[in-house]
Motif scaffolding. Sequence first.
Motif, PDB file in Angstrom:
ATOM      1  N   ALA A 170       0.817  -1.215   0.000  1.00  0.00           N
ATOM      2  CA  ALA A 170       0.000   0.000   0.000  1.00  0.00           C
ATOM      3  C   ALA A 170       0.850   1.263   0.000  1.00  0.00           C
ATOM      4  N   LEU A 171       1.971   1.224   0.687  1.00  0.00           N
ATOM      5  CA  LEU A 171       2.809   2.416   0.836  1.00  0.00           C
ATOM      6  C   LEU A 171       3.973   2.461  -0.145  1.00  0.00           C
ATOM      7  N   GLN A 172       3.942   1.538  -1.103  1.00  0.00           N
ATOM      8  CA  GLN A 172       4.977   1.474  -2.131  1.00  0.00           C
ATOM      9  C   GLN A 172       5.018   2.795  -2.901  1.00  0.00           C
ATOM     10  N   GLY A 173       6.201   3.343  -3.044  1.00  0.00           N
ATOM     11  CA  GLY A 173       6.365   4.586  -3.789  1.00  0.00           C
ATOM     12  C   GLY A 173       6.278   5.829  -2.917  1.00  0.00           C
ATOM     13  N   PHE A 174       5.976   5.649  -1.620  1.00  0.00           N
ATOM     14  CA  PHE A 174       5.850   6.797  -0.722  1.00  0.00           C
ATOM     15  C   PHE A 174       6.960   6.822   0.323  1.00  0.00           C
ATOM     16  N   GLU A 175       8.127   6.281   0.005  1.00  0.00           N
ATOM     17  CA  GLU A 175       9.208   6.170   0.972  1.00  0.00           C
ATOM     18  C   GLU A 175       9.611   7.524   1.548  1.00  0.00           C
ATOM     19  N   ALA A 176       9.479   8.583   0.778  1.00  0.00           N
ATOM     20  CA  ALA A 176       9.857   9.918   1.242  1.00  0.00           C
ATOM     21  C   ALA A 176       8.733  10.606   2.006  1.00  0.00           C
ATOM     22  N   GLY A 177       7.618   9.918   2.203  1.00  0.00           N
ATOM     23  CA  GLY A 177       6.465  10.507   2.877  1.00  0.00           C
ATOM     24  C   GLY A 177       5.362  10.783   1.874  1.00  0.00           C
ATOM     25  N   ILE A 178       4.208  11.131   2.394  1.00  0.00           N
ATOM     26  CA  ILE A 178       3.049  11.386   1.540  1.00  0.00           C
ATOM     27  C   ILE A 178       2.719  12.868   1.587  1.00  0.00           C
ATOM     28  N   SER A 179       2.807  13.513   0.455  1.00  0.00           N
ATOM     29  CA  SER A 179       2.534  14.945   0.376  1.00  0.00           C
ATOM     30  C   SER A 179       1.033  15.202   0.554  1.00  0.00           C
ATOM     31  N   ARG A 180       0.699  16.441   0.819  1.00  0.00           N
ATOM     32  CA  ARG A 180      -0.705  16.832   0.981  1.00  0.00           C
ATOM     33  C   ARG A 180      -1.499  16.466  -0.279  1.00  0.00           C
ATOM     34  N   PHE A 181      -0.940  16.757  -1.427  1.00  0.00           N
ATOM     35  CA  PHE A 181      -1.612  16.463  -2.694  1.00  0.00           C
ATOM     36  C   PHE A 181      -1.874  14.966  -2.849  1.00  0.00           C
ATOM     37  N   ALA A 182      -0.851  14.145  -2.590  1.00  0.00           N
ATOM     38  CA  ALA A 182      -1.002  12.689  -2.723  1.00  0.00           C
ATOM     39  C   ALA A 182      -2.002  12.143  -1.705  1.00  0.00           C
ATOM     40  N   PHE A 183      -1.987  12.688  -0.481  1.00  0.00           N
ATOM     41  CA  PHE A 183      -2.918  12.238   0.552  1.00  0.00           C
ATOM     42  C   PHE A 183      -4.350  12.555   0.147  1.00  0.00           C
ATOM     43  N   PHE A 184      -4.591  13.778  -0.307  1.00  0.00           N
ATOM     44  CA  PHE A 184      -5.948  14.148  -0.709  1.00  0.00           C
ATOM     45  C   PHE A 184      -6.408  13.321  -1.901  1.00  0.00           C
ATOM     46  N   ASP A 185      -5.485  13.030  -2.808  1.00  0.00           N
ATOM     47  CA  ASP A 185      -5.829  12.181  -3.946  1.00  0.00           C
ATOM     48  C   ASP A 185      -6.232  10.787  -3.472  1.00  0.00           C
ATOM     49  N   LEU A 186      -5.611  10.327  -2.410  1.00  0.00           N
ATOM     50  CA  LEU A 186      -5.896   9.008  -1.860  1.00  0.00           C
ATOM     51  C   LEU A 186      -7.241   8.964  -1.139  1.00  0.00           C
ATOM     52  N   VAL A 187      -7.552   9.979  -0.342  1.00  0.00           N
ATOM     53  CA  VAL A 187      -8.734   9.893   0.524  1.00  0.00           C
ATOM     54  C   VAL A 187      -9.992  10.573  -0.009  1.00  0.00           C
ATOM     55  N   GLU A 188      -9.847  11.554  -0.869  1.00  0.00           N
ATOM     56  CA  GLU A 188     -11.034  12.243  -1.355  1.00  0.00           C
ATOM     57  C   GLU A 188     -11.611  11.510  -2.554  1.00  0.00           C
ATOM     58  N   GLU A 189     -12.928  11.423  -2.560  1.00  0.00           N
ATOM     59  CA  GLU A 189     -13.623  10.781  -3.671  1.00  0.00           C
ATOM     60  C   GLU A 189     -14.246  11.865  -4.540  1.00  0.00           C
ATOM     61  N   TYR A 190     -14.055  11.718  -5.807  1.00  0.00           N
ATOM     62  CA  TYR A 190     -14.645  12.652  -6.755  1.00  0.00           C
ATOM     63  C   TYR A 190     -15.627  11.877  -7.620  1.00  0.00           C
ATOM     64  N   ARG A 191     -16.771  12.460  -7.796  1.00  0.00           N
ATOM     65  CA  ARG A 191     -17.785  11.809  -8.614  1.00  0.00           C
ATOM     66  C   ARG A 191     -18.180  12.738  -9.741  1.00  0.00           C
ATOM     67  N   LYS A 192     -18.535  12.132 -10.844  1.00  0.00           N
ATOM     68  CA  LYS A 192     -18.917  12.898 -12.021  1.00  0.00           C
ATOM     69  C   LYS A 192     -20.389  12.642 -12.295  1.00  0.00           C
ATOM     70  N   CYS A 193     -21.116  13.712 -12.513  1.00  0.00           N
ATOM     71  CA  CYS A 193     -22.533  13.594 -12.830  1.00  0.00           C
ATOM     72  C   CYS A 193     -22.669  13.118 -14.274  1.00  0.00           C
ATOM     73  N   VAL A 194     -23.400  12.034 -14.480  1.00  0.00           N
ATOM     74  CA  VAL A 194     -23.541  11.488 -15.825  1.00  0.00           C
ATOM     75  C   VAL A 194     -24.913  11.791 -16.425  1.00  0.00           C
ATOM     76  N   LYS A 195     -25.797  12.362 -15.619  1.00  0.00           N
ATOM     77  CA  LYS A 195     -27.132  12.701 -16.109  1.00  0.00           C
ATOM     78  C   LYS A 195     -27.393  14.161 -15.762  1.00  0.00           C
ATOM     79  N   GLU A 196     -27.806  14.915 -16.749  1.00  0.00           N
ATOM     80  CA  GLU A 196     -28.080  16.314 -16.507  1.00  0.00           C
ATOM     81  C   GLU A 196     -29.313  16.457 -15.639  1.00  0.00           C
ATOM     82  N   VAL A 197     -29.232  17.391 -14.704  1.00  0.00           N
ATOM     83  CA  VAL A 197     -30.336  17.652 -13.805  1.00  0.00           C
ATOM     84  C   VAL A 197     -30.606  19.143 -13.811  1.00  0.00           C
ATOM     85  N   ALA A 198     -31.840  19.509 -13.987  1.00  0.00           N
ATOM     86  CA  ALA A 198     -32.195  20.922 -13.992  1.00  0.00           C
ATOM     87  C   ALA A 198     -32.337  21.396 -12.552  1.00  0.00           C
ATOM     88  N   VAL A 199     -31.722  22.534 -12.278  1.00  0.00           N
ATOM     89  CA  VAL A 199     -31.825  23.122 -10.954  1.00  0.00           C
ATOM     90  C   VAL A 199     -32.838  24.257 -11.045  1.00  0.00           C
TER      91      VAL A 199
END
Length: 118
Positions: free
Chosen positions: A84-113
């Motif tokens: 799991a930690l392969q490639g992070f020997e120097a530590g995990i930067s803020r950017f890499a950590f957020f990429d790991l823990v934050e989930e991004y979802r894409k809306c695939v159906k248009e919705v009228a607001v």
Amino acid sequence: MMVEDVQRMVADLLREHARKNNLSADALYEQLRKVPDHADGAINGNADANADANAEADGAIPIESLRGFLQSVKEMASAELDIALQGFEAGISRFAFFDLVEEYRKCVKEVAVTATSE
């Protein structure tokens, strides 16, 4: 186990911990970034301890700090942690950590607001 499976498991553990403790990703990052004062390797000149000290100075999460946290949250085999930690020997930067823990979802159906609810 595949690398992606283990990294997904680690990301899920981190997300679950943040949810249970009502922590934002940023708060969890700051919590993990702190290295305990009793790092045994720092006294003995251990290379891992030196890498952790450098990671902390750079604002990254030291790898041993994250390893210890993951072992305390869930009993994981050392081999799983290594994968799991392969490639992070120097530590995990803020950017890499957020990429790991934050989930991004894409809306695939248009919705009228609109101002009215239907």
